[in-house]
Design an enzyme around this catalytic site. Structure first.
Site, short mmCIF file in Angstrom:
data_model
loop_
_atom_site.label_atom_id
_atom_site.label_comp_id
_atom_site.label_asym_id
_atom_site.label_seq_id
_atom_site.Cartn_x
_atom_site.Cartn_y
_atom_site.Cartn_z
N GLN A 341 39.05 49.02 31.17
CA GLN A 341 37.96 48.42 31.88
C GLN A 341 36.50 49.01 31.44
OE1 GLN A 341 38.99 45.75 33.49
NE2 GLN A 341 36.62 45.60 34.04
N ALA A 362 34.29 43.43 36.52
CA ALA A 362 34.41 44.66 37.51
C ALA A 362 34.04 46.14 36.80
CB ALA A 362 35.80 44.76 38.10
N SER A 367 38.53 47.38 39.09
CA SER A 367 39.21 45.77 38.79
C SER A 367 40.71 45.71 39.50
CB SER A 367 39.33 45.87 37.13
OG SER A 367 40.14 44.83 36.68
N HIS A 369 43.04 44.30 37.96
CA HIS A 369 43.82 44.14 36.95
C HIS A 369 44.42 45.62 36.61
CE1 HIS A 369 43.17 40.29 34.56
NE2 HIS A 369 41.99 40.55 35.31
N ASP A 376 45.29 37.04 34.52
CA ASP A 376 44.56 36.01 33.91
C ASP A 376 45.51 34.79 33.25
OD1 ASP A 376 42.32 36.98 35.01
OD2 ASP A 376 41.56 37.79 33.24
N GLU A 419 36.73 32.04 39.68
CA GLU A 419 37.74 32.47 38.45
C GLU A 419 39.04 31.59 38.78
OE1 GLU A 419 38.02 36.31 37.57
OE2 GLU A 419 35.98 36.56 37.00
N TRP A 421 41.37 31.17 36.94
CA TRP A 421 42.20 31.66 36.28
C TRP A 421 43.04 33.00 36.77
CZ3 TRP A 421 37.31 31.07 34.67
CH2 TRP A 421 36.52 32.30 34.57
N HIS A 422 42.19 33.59 37.44
CA HIS A 422 42.52 35.09 37.82
C HIS A 422 43.48 34.79 39.39
CE1 HIS A 422 41.51 39.32 38.62
NE2 HIS A 422 41.86 38.99 39.72
#
Length: 453
Positions: A341, A362, A367, A369, A376, A419, A421-422
């Site tokens: 990140q 982020a 983040s 993730h 995603d 977003e 897709w997130h």
């Protein structure tokens, strides 16, 4: 009376003898003629019989020869079929290896570090095409296997018929077997070609990703305050992307490039007075048992080691159901470590400036993730929302314990632009509650999402 011979009587006797002799001669000649004719007829009849025998033998030999030729053609056709099947199996095995390498590249690449983010999507599609062409089975954990290879069925030609008259039918039967083998050969050749074409397309997609990474890297100057050592390492990593060797590990090259970029960003931050990645004693934040990661609540740098089992299972279940409707869902970006990140965020800052970067990416430690609970999907583009896959996710993700983390119109609450897709895993109970209420995690728990500076 005279004693002289009587001439007329003698002559009469002689004439009678002559007549009798003449009759005998004619009869003999008649018998001779008749006998000779019979002999000719007999000889002629014998010739016909001989000719018929010779002709029959020739026909039988021709029939046997045609049967032998048909057997030879059948053997050739079987060998051609077996060779085509073997070629198809070889292509499938190579395709499985190609997929593994491509999946490693797909997982390694960050679209933000590509000149064309669509190159990664093209790679993902090429992987799917190869999986289909080779008939791969993709398991829930993402691994792929080939369908079990079966040996081609052996073909046994009929025995030579005892009755020569049945040979033509036997030859016709062999011809049918040859046609069947020819069809199997054509099918195997067609499948092998499809696999080889898919392998070629996948190789081109992988090369395009690397070329895009090189283009982006070559055009992006390292941060000004980064050490010369990190700048040199970054330059070397970018140069390695320009012309990779034929059998180069593309995933390793891309990973090295991204890591080198992250190192230059970290070096710049340190030289600019930046502090250690996280303060002493920093711990993850849980509210009602739910891990919170946003601009207000960061994660320590050591947190996370991959997608959680629950998150992966939820995605697998959703993707499996979507597949029943002919939809293809795949994870385009999953777990990202703190160090990764650093690289991702630094690239956005270098490209967009910090204010714009904070809307789309982020900061390290902030983040989702890194939590292992977010990923995603498919194409990282707002257009994803208008695809059949995007609409399916919007309407069904909650049933699997998943939510669209940053919904449209909530940027002022979540701190990030929309977003579609997130996706974030929160469990089915909370996901259903959020879906029904239209709330975000911040609204549901009454928390903020903003950086302190």
């Amino acid at each position: 009376m005279s004693d002289a011979p009587r001439t007329p009587d003698v002559e009469a006797h002689t004439v009678a003898d002559r007549l009798r002799s003449t009759r005998l001669s004619r009869r003999a000649r008649l018998w001779l003629i008749l006998g000779g004719g019979a002999l000719v007829l007999l000889l002629a009849a014998g010739g016909v019989v001989v000719a018929q025998v010779v002709s029959g033998q020739a026909a039988e030999q021709a029939a046997l020869a045609s049967f032998q030729t048909a057997e030879d053609d059948l053997s050739d056709a079987e060998q051609a079929r077996d060779a085509a099947v073997a070629a198809r199996e070889t292509a499938s095995t190579k395709a499985l290896d190609d997929r593994a390498k491509a999946k490693a590249l797909e997982a390694a690449i960050d679209p933000a570090l590509l000149a064309d983010a669509g190159a990664r999507d093209a790679l993902s599609k090429a992987i799917g095409t190869l999986e289909k062409a080779a008939g791969m089975t993709v398991a829930a954990d993402g691994s792929a296997t080939l369908k079990k290879a079966t040996s081609p069925s052996a073909v046994s030609p009929p025995n030579v018929p005892a009755d020569t008259a049945e040979i033509p039918d036997a030859v016709t039967g062999i011809g049918s077997l040859i046609e069947q083998l020819a069809e199997e050969t054509t099918a195997a050749d067609r499948e092998a070609k499809a696999i080889e074409d898919a392998r070629t397309a996948l190789a081109r997609s992988g090369a395009a990703v690397v070329a895009s990474a090189h283009e982006k890297g070559a055009a992006t100057a390292p941060p000004e305050l980064a050490s010369q050592e990190t700048k040199d390492a970054y330059a070397a990593a970018v140069a390695a992307l320009e012309k990779p060797a034929k059998n180069a590990d593309l995933a390793a090259l891309v990973t090295a490039y991204q890591g080198a970029w992250g190192a230059t960003v970290a070096s710049h931050n340190e030289a600019n007075g930046g502090s250690a990645p996280d303060a002493s004693g920093l711990q993850p934040t849980y509210i009602q048992g739910v891990l919170i990661v946003n601009k207000t609540y960061p994660l320590p740098s050591w947190f996370g080691d991959g997608l959680t089992a629950e998150t992966q299972a939820a995605f697998n279940a959703m993707a499996a159901e979507a597949a029943q409707y002919g939809l293809g869902l795949y994870i385009s970006s999953g777990f990202r470590s703190y160090d990764t990140q650093v690289s991702v965020y630094g690239n956005y800052v270098a490209t967009l400036g910090q204010a714009a970067a904070d809307r789309t990416s982020a900061r390290p430690g902030h983040s989702e993730h890194q939590s292992g609970l977010a990923f995603d999907l498919n194409t990282i583009d707002h257009a994803f929302a208008d695809t059949a896959e995007g609409r399916y996710v919007r309407d069904n993700a909650h049933r699997f314990g998943l939510i669209i983390r940053y919904p449209q119109g909530k940027e002022h609450i979540t701190g990030y632009e929309w977003e579609p897709w997130h996706i974030r895993y929160v469990g089915t109970d909370l996901a259903n509650a959020l879906y029904s209420s239209g709330q975000t995690l911040e609204e549901y728990f009454g928390i903020t999402s903003s950086y302190s500076d």
